[in-house]
Scaffold this motif. Structure first.
Motif, PDB file in Angstrom:
ATOM      1  N   GLU A 198       1.076  -1.022  -0.098  1.00 50.74           N
ATOM      2  CA  GLU A 198      -0.221   0.214  -0.020  1.00 50.74           C
ATOM      3  C   GLU A 198       0.732   0.919   0.098  1.00 50.74           C
ATOM      4  O   GLU A 198       0.207   1.798  -0.759  1.00 50.74           O
ATOM      5  N   ALA A 205      -8.921  -3.856  -8.607  1.00 47.73           N
ATOM      6  CA  ALA A 205     -10.190  -4.109  -9.061  1.00 47.73           C
ATOM      7  C   ALA A 205     -10.154  -5.982  -8.827  1.00 47.73           C
ATOM      8  O   ALA A 205     -11.186  -6.066  -7.816  1.00 47.73           O
ATOM      9  N   ALA A 243      -6.293   0.302  -5.738  1.00 40.31           N
ATOM     10  CA  ALA A 243      -7.372   0.105  -6.378  1.00 40.31           C
ATOM     11  C   ALA A 243      -7.928   1.687  -6.752  1.00 40.31           C
ATOM     12  O   ALA A 243      -7.932   1.823  -7.981  1.00 40.31           O
ATOM     13  N   ASP A 244      -8.159   2.792  -5.912  1.00 36.75           N
ATOM     14  CA  ASP A 244      -8.892   3.626  -5.810  1.00 36.75           C
ATOM     15  C   ASP A 244      -7.892   4.415  -6.474  1.00 36.75           C
ATOM     16  O   ASP A 244      -8.894   5.545  -7.407  1.00 36.75           O
ATOM     17  N   ALA A 245      -7.160   4.351  -5.973  1.00 32.97           N
ATOM     18  CA  ALA A 245      -5.442   5.211  -6.048  1.00 32.97           C
ATOM     19  C   ALA A 245      -5.599   6.049  -7.692  1.00 32.97           C
ATOM     20  O   ALA A 245      -5.094   6.545  -8.329  1.00 32.97           O
ATOM     21  N   SER A 300      -6.319  -6.118 -13.077  1.00 31.53           N
ATOM     22  CA  SER A 300      -6.510  -4.876 -12.423  1.00 31.53           C
ATOM     23  C   SER A 300      -6.484  -4.819 -10.722  1.00 31.53           C
ATOM     24  O   SER A 300      -6.944  -6.732 -10.467  1.00 31.53           O
ATOM     25  N   ASP A 355      -7.595   3.874 -10.213  1.00 33.60           N
ATOM     26  CA  ASP A 355      -8.389   4.394 -11.122  1.00 33.60           C
ATOM     27  C   ASP A 355      -8.657   5.787 -10.993  1.00 33.60           C
ATOM     28  O   ASP A 355      -8.746   6.413 -12.035  1.00 33.60           O
ATOM     29  N   SER A 356      -8.126   6.502  -9.896  1.00 32.11           N
ATOM     30  CA  SER A 356      -8.979   8.102  -9.985  1.00 32.11           C
ATOM     31  C   SER A 356      -7.646   9.004 -10.803  1.00 32.11           C
ATOM     32  O   SER A 356      -7.941   9.955 -11.348  1.00 32.11           O
ATOM     33  N   ASP A 364      -8.986  -3.674   2.739  1.00 35.61           N
ATOM     34  CA  ASP A 364      -8.931  -2.192   2.984  1.00 35.61           C
ATOM     35  C   ASP A 364      -7.899  -0.849   2.170  1.00 35.61           C
ATOM     36  O   ASP A 364      -7.859  -0.260   1.377  1.00 35.61           O
ATOM     37  N   SER A 388     -20.238  -7.290  -3.146  1.00 29.03           N
ATOM     38  CA  SER A 388     -19.147  -5.935  -3.993  1.00 29.03           C
ATOM     39  C   SER A 388     -18.333  -6.115  -4.731  1.00 29.03           C
ATOM     40  O   SER A 388     -17.284  -5.249  -5.005  1.00 29.03           O
ATOM     41  N   ARG A 406      -8.439  -1.951  -1.488  1.00 28.52           N
ATOM     42  CA  ARG A 406      -9.540  -1.112  -2.194  1.00 28.52           C
ATOM     43  C   ARG A 406      -8.759   0.328  -1.802  1.00 28.52           C
ATOM     44  O   ARG A 406      -9.219   1.546  -2.961  1.00 28.52           O
ATOM     45  N   ARG A 407      -7.778   1.171  -1.233  1.00 32.52           N
ATOM     46  CA  ARG A 407      -7.099   2.436  -1.358  1.00 32.52           C
ATOM     47  C   ARG A 407      -6.227   2.231  -2.104  1.00 32.52           C
ATOM     48  O   ARG A 407      -6.495   3.667  -3.644  1.00 32.52           O
TER      49      ARG A 407
END
Length: 333
Positions: free
Chosen positions: A74, A304, A104-106, A302, A108-109, A98, A332, A101-102
């Motif tokens: 992470e 995700a 993957a979101d980073a 990916s 993706d954003s 958790d 989910s 998810r952080r």
């Protein structure tokens, strides 16, 4: 077109193989390596061994491979995402869902390629198996069984057999079946004196109705890497250690011996071992990462998808603690 500038952080047992392949594939130059612990396998060559991820990015890289211990995924991954670097992180994607998810979101954003090194997807036997299943050669698929057993690898210290080894089987099963997990139940044991579990037996079902079973451990003196997909026309057996794929067909010749035939749902038919090109999975994985960065094709795993695999692994561990099944896993995903 200029070659992509690649960086590698983590020069341990897996990192040394990443370094070799990054130097071998076309269109990529390995320009920087980093590891605060040094270079135990001597893979840096003429490159300086940098101390951290920031110095790696400062070398001017387009893409990075992260092969550090899972607990650092992470921290290192978020730094790379924040600085605009496409990244392949070794599996599991992170130490827990958790953190995954952080990550993957980073990515993706930021609009970056963020992928996970679930290398079994690139094993030629499994790629051929998936192709044949998708073509309907087994007909309706009933069951997927995997066995992944062998001695304990001393390099693994921060996760147990579920997140390290069973994550391979979770990912490849959902990928071959093209369906996520719906339920899972598992039992684990601790026999080697380590904090983490070293053996798991898990069963479950996918959203498309296929039932699954996984036998995974670090306690066997024999090494086994087998995936069996059984359907209405027979079974496909992939040995990913040798990259062999064998088809066991249901028989079409009636069994005249009544005492035997009465106990068989199907009869034994022809057995075929397929011939196909066998390329090194790590090289194929790196070529897919390169092409994703270039926008040529999207065949990487990916973050995700890596997160969903980690969630199933955590569900297995939860089930082993509580003694119950974990349901609604697909909600989910």
């Amino acid at each position: 077109m200029a070659a992509l500038r690649a960086g590698l952080i983590g020069l341990g047992a897996m990192g040394r193989h990443h370094a070799r392949v990054l130097r071998e594939i076309d269109g990529v130059d390995l320009v920087a390596v980093a590891d605060p612990g040094g270079d135990p396998f001597g893979v840096a060559g003429s490159l300086d061994v940098l101390p951290d991820v920031d110095s790696l990015v400062d070398a001017g890289i387009d893409m990075a491979v992260v092969a550090v211990p899972t607990v650092f995924h992470e921290e290192v991954g978020l730094t790379l995402a924040g600085r605009g670097v496409h990244t392949l992180v070794e599996k599991p994607v992170a130490a827990d869902s958790d953190a995954g998810r952080r990550l993957a979101d980073a990515f993706d954003s930021a609009g970056l390629v963020g992928c996970v090194g679930h290398i079994e997807r690139f094993n030629p036997a499994l790629q051929e198996l998936r192709r044949r299943v998708a073509l309907g050669e087994l007909g309706d698929v009933y069951q997927i069984v995997t066995r992944r057993q062998g001695p304990f690898p001393a390099r693994i210290a921060d996760v147990g057999v579920v997140k390290d080894l069973a994550s391979h089987d979770i990912d490849l099963t959902a990928w071959v079946a093209q369906s996520p997990y719906a339920t899972v139940a598992a039992q684990t044991t601790h026999r080697s004196g380590r904090t983490h579990e070293d053996m798991v037996i898990a069963t479950g079902s996918l959203e498309n109705g296929i039932i699954v079973n996984h036998v995974v451990n670090w306690l066997s003196p024999m090494k086994e890497r087998v995936t069996i997909v059984t359907g209405e026309r027979g079974a496909l057996v992939a040995d990913t250690a040798t990259a062999d794929l064998t088809f066991f067909a249901n028989g079409v010749v009636p069994t005249e011996w009544e005492a035997v035939s009465a106990f068989r749902g199907v009869s034994e038919g022809d057995v075929v071992r397929y011939a196909f090109a066998k390329r090194e999975p790590l090289r194929v994985e790196h070529e897919a990462f390169r092409d994703a960065v270039l926008g040529v094709r999207d065949e990487v795993v990916s973050m995700a998808e890596g997160l969903r695999t980690l969630e199933v692994a955590e569900a297995m561990l939860s089930s082993s603690r509580t003694g119950g099944s974990v349901v609604s896993l697909g909600a989910s995903g």
